[in-house]
Design an enzyme around this catalytic site. Structure first.
Site, PDB file in Angstrom:
ATOM      1  N   HIS A  73       3.902   1.562   8.227  1.00 56.27           N
ATOM      2  CA  HIS A  73       3.604   0.615   7.133  1.00 56.27           C
ATOM      3  C   HIS A  73       4.846  -0.232   6.897  1.00 56.27           C
ATOM      4  O   HIS A  73       5.782   0.195   6.228  1.00 56.27           O
ATOM      5  CB  HIS A  73       3.249   1.396   5.854  1.00 56.27           C
ATOM      6  CG  HIS A  73       2.837   0.525   4.697  1.00 56.27           C
ATOM      7  ND1 HIS A  73       1.683   0.750   3.990  1.00 56.27           N
ATOM      8  CD2 HIS A  73       3.416  -0.555   4.107  1.00 56.27           C
ATOM      9  CE1 HIS A  73       1.568  -0.139   3.017  1.00 56.27           C
ATOM     10  NE2 HIS A  73       2.618  -0.946   3.062  1.00 56.27           N
ATOM     11  N   HIS A 110       6.342  -4.404   6.090  1.00 57.18           N
ATOM     12  CA  HIS A 110       6.119  -5.822   5.786  1.00 57.18           C
ATOM     13  C   HIS A 110       7.224  -6.627   6.456  1.00 57.18           C
ATOM     14  O   HIS A 110       8.405  -6.412   6.171  1.00 57.18           O
ATOM     15  CB  HIS A 110       6.156  -6.057   4.280  1.00 57.18           C
ATOM     16  CG  HIS A 110       5.134  -5.268   3.527  1.00 57.18           C
ATOM     17  ND1 HIS A 110       3.873  -5.743   3.241  1.00 57.18           N
ATOM     18  CD2 HIS A 110       5.171  -4.007   3.033  1.00 57.18           C
ATOM     19  CE1 HIS A 110       3.183  -4.816   2.583  1.00 57.18           C
ATOM     20  NE2 HIS A 110       3.948  -3.751   2.450  1.00 57.18           N
ATOM     21  N   LYS A 133      -6.603  -3.715   6.149  1.00 53.55           N
ATOM     22  CA  LYS A 133      -5.899  -3.313   4.933  1.00 53.55           C
ATOM     23  C   LYS A 133      -6.649  -3.784   3.690  1.00 53.55           C
ATOM     24  O   LYS A 133      -6.977  -4.965   3.564  1.00 53.55           O
ATOM     25  CB  LYS A 133      -4.486  -3.905   4.943  1.00 53.55           C
ATOM     26  CG  LYS A 133      -3.627  -3.577   3.732  1.00 53.55           C
ATOM     27  CD  LYS A 133      -3.046  -2.173   3.786  1.00 53.55           C
ATOM     28  CE  LYS A 133      -2.296  -1.820   2.505  1.00 53.55           C
ATOM     29  NZ  LYS A 133      -0.896  -2.247   2.537  1.00 53.55           N
ATOM     30  N   HIS A 151      -4.097   0.168  -0.117  1.00 56.69           N
ATOM     31  CA  HIS A 151      -3.099   0.173  -1.193  1.00 56.69           C
ATOM     32  C   HIS A 151      -3.825   0.718  -2.416  1.00 56.69           C
ATOM     33  O   HIS A 151      -4.622   0.011  -3.029  1.00 56.69           O
ATOM     34  CB  HIS A 151      -2.566  -1.243  -1.446  1.00 56.69           C
ATOM     35  CG  HIS A 151      -1.527  -1.288  -2.518  1.00 56.69           C
ATOM     36  ND1 HIS A 151      -0.206  -1.561  -2.280  1.00 56.69           N
ATOM     37  CD2 HIS A 151      -1.611  -1.045  -3.849  1.00 56.69           C
ATOM     38  CE1 HIS A 151       0.480  -1.502  -3.406  1.00 56.69           C
ATOM     39  NE2 HIS A 151      -0.364  -1.180  -4.390  1.00 56.69           N
ATOM     40  N   HIS A 165       1.510   4.768   1.052  1.00 59.88           N
ATOM     41  CA  HIS A 165       2.654   5.007   0.162  1.00 59.88           C
ATOM     42  C   HIS A 165       2.308   5.819  -1.090  1.00 59.88           C
ATOM     43  O   HIS A 165       2.382   5.319  -2.217  1.00 59.88           O
ATOM     44  CB  HIS A 165       3.377   3.707  -0.196  1.00 59.88           C
ATOM     45  CG  HIS A 165       2.506   2.491  -0.427  1.00 59.88           C
ATOM     46  ND1 HIS A 165       1.497   2.456  -1.345  1.00 59.88           N
ATOM     47  CD2 HIS A 165       2.525   1.265   0.154  1.00 59.88           C
ATOM     48  CE1 HIS A 165       0.943   1.254  -1.316  1.00 59.88           C
ATOM     49  NE2 HIS A 165       1.543   0.533  -0.420  1.00 59.88           N
ATOM     50  N   ASP A 194       7.003   1.232   4.087  1.00 57.98           N
ATOM     51  CA  ASP A 194       6.687   0.181   3.107  1.00 57.98           C
ATOM     52  C   ASP A 194       7.901  -0.715   2.879  1.00 57.98           C
ATOM     53  O   ASP A 194       8.094  -1.253   1.786  1.00 57.98           O
ATOM     54  CB  ASP A 194       6.160   0.754   1.785  1.00 57.98           C
ATOM     55  CG  ASP A 194       5.508  -0.326   0.924  1.00 57.98           C
ATOM     56  OD1 ASP A 194       5.178  -1.394   1.450  1.00 57.98           O
ATOM     57  OD2 ASP A 194       5.344  -0.088  -0.295  1.00 57.98           O
TER      58      ASP A 194
HETATM   59  C1  NCD Z   1       4.873  -4.976  -0.893  1.00 59.44           C
HETATM   60  C2  NCD Z   1       5.316  -6.389  -0.540  1.00 59.44           C
HETATM   61  O1  NCD Z   1       6.256  -6.880  -1.152  1.00 59.44           O
HETATM   62  O2  NCD Z   1       4.700  -6.993   0.357  1.00 59.44           O
HETATM   63  N1  NCD Z   1       5.473  -4.590  -2.138  1.00 59.44           N
HETATM   64  C3  NCD Z   1       5.645  -3.332  -2.602  1.00 59.44           C
HETATM   65  O3  NCD Z   1       6.119  -3.188  -3.728  1.00 59.44           O
HETATM   66  N2  NCD Z   1       5.332  -2.282  -1.893  1.00 59.44           N
HETATM   67  C4  NCD Z   1       3.397  -4.923  -0.911  1.00 59.44           C
HETATM   68  C5  NCD Z   1       2.840  -3.534  -1.000  1.00 59.44           C
HETATM   69  O4  NCD Z   1       2.844  -2.792  -0.025  1.00 59.44           O
HETATM   70  O5  NCD Z   1       2.435  -3.175  -2.113  1.00 59.44           O
HETATM   71 ZN    ZN Z   2       0.957  -1.491  -0.394  1.00 57.88          ZN
END
Ligand code: NCD
Ligand code: ZN
Length: 334
Positions: free
Chosen positions: A13, A15, A95, A132, A167, A240
């Site tokens: 996971h 970003h 997702k 999520h 998460h 995450d």
């Molecule tokens: C994530 C993001 O910034 O893309 N932020 C977070 O607080 N985890 C998005 C997500 O996974 O919720």
């Molecule tokens: Zn998330």
């Protein structure tokens, strides 16, 4: 034990964003992982086959030593043809973002029946539903627990659908996962295992530790650690890692997301060592997730050494969690 070799981890996971930061963020994850499951909450979202292919190509060019595994964002009304296009482009998961739950989720799902056809198609084609799990209408610290009934209904409505609840942050979510059938698994981050809400706001406010779902109590953290070290096939590592530029993180409206990629493996080693469970770390980082996603383990290794270092105040233009703090372990990809 002062040294530990792990089969090369996967990050289930992450970003990576789009635009100027992407190359550095992808390269950072490549320093400790062989594969990464890339989240689709970019602007615009990754929600059709062409977008999947284009995004994968950008990531692969930036980080050739870490294979991007792709996901698409479930959008109400996207239709099964778009889902089919994402599958044809190689997506492993779709997702589900509850509308308004987190970064770039305004276009998410307000009501699960609005994506019924898409979920049925995913079930028929054995594609993982990644969730999520927060109800944005609930009080901030209760959002995950209040979303569990929605997951429960999805599990029963789609009896063959494989699901990952992302998460985890609460003891109640750990208990729910264990009570659900084996086709349901969960990711746990390094920051939810290492920190609790007092680290975020018990002293001075630490924006680098602000994420969704927010860090919870010490008892919740203990339940997460127990799950992570248990050797269960149901729990595996997803960082995450969610980079936001320092200027945004230190603004008057700090966005949610912790840039954990630079510190995740050292944090995990410290947590597992404190639990007397270093021998369970490889299962959590490098085996259980691959098994769930039906992939072979990575080739290659990660070397963890017990050697203190201080986390810089800025990495890749972002504010890492644990900035300024001494961590006990270092990780080097072999
Ligand atoms: C994530 C993001 O910034 O893309 N932020 C977070 O607080 N985890 C998005 C997500 O996974 O919720
Ligand atoms: Zn998330």
């Amino acid at each position: 034990m002062n040294e530990l070799r792990l089969g090369l981890p996967d990050d289930w996971h992450v970003h990576l964003r789009q635009g100027p930061g992407l190359a550095a963020y992808a390269a950072r994850t490549a320093t400790s992982c062989g594969r990464m499951l890339v989240m689709p909450n970019t602007l615009p979202p990754v929600a059709d086959g062409l977008a999947v292919d284009a995004y994968r190509a950008q990531i692969a060019a930036a980080a050739p030593s870490c294979q991007p595994l792709m996901t698409f964002k479930l959008l109400p009304g996207m239709g099964t043809a778009a889902v089919a296009g994402c599958l044809a482009a190689g997506c492993l998961a779709g997702k589900y973002y509850p509308a308004g739950a987190t970064t770039n989720a305004a276009d998410g799902v307000a009501d699960p029946t609005s994506i019924h056809q898409e979920l049925a198609y995913m079930e028929d084609n054995d594609i993982v539903l990644s969730i999520h799990g927060e109800n944005p209408a609930a009080p901030a610290l209760e959002r995950e627990t209040e979303f569990l009934p929605v997951v429960d209904r999805l599990i029963h409505a789609y009896p063959r659908l494989r699901i990952v609840l992302e998460h985890l942050s609460t003891a109640s979510a750990v208990a729910a996962v264990l009570a659900w059938p084996e086709r349901v698994a969960a990711t746990i981050t390094a920051h939810h295992l290492f920190f609790c809400i007092d680290d975020l706001l018990g002293g001075s406010l630490q924006p680098g530790l602000f994420c969704k779902p927010p860090l919870k109590s010490a008892a919740d953290r203990r339940a997460l650690v127990a799950a992570a070290v248990s050797g269960s096939p149901r729990f595996f590592f997803g960082s995450d890692s969610a980079p936001h530029p320092v200027s945004a993180k230190l603004s008057s409206a700090a966005p949610a997301g912790c840039y954990t990629a630079p510190v995740a493996l050292p944090l995990l080693a410290e947590v597992f060592a404190a639990a007397g469970a270093l021998s369970a770390l490889e299962h959590f980082t490098s085996r259980a997730g691959a098994n769930f996603y039906r992939l072979p383990p990575n080739r290659g290794e990660l070397l963890l050494t017990r050697q203190a270092w201080q986390v810089p105040s800025e990495i890749d233009g972002c504010l890492p969690p644990a900035a300024g703090r001494q961590l006990a372990w270092q990780a080097v990809r072999l």
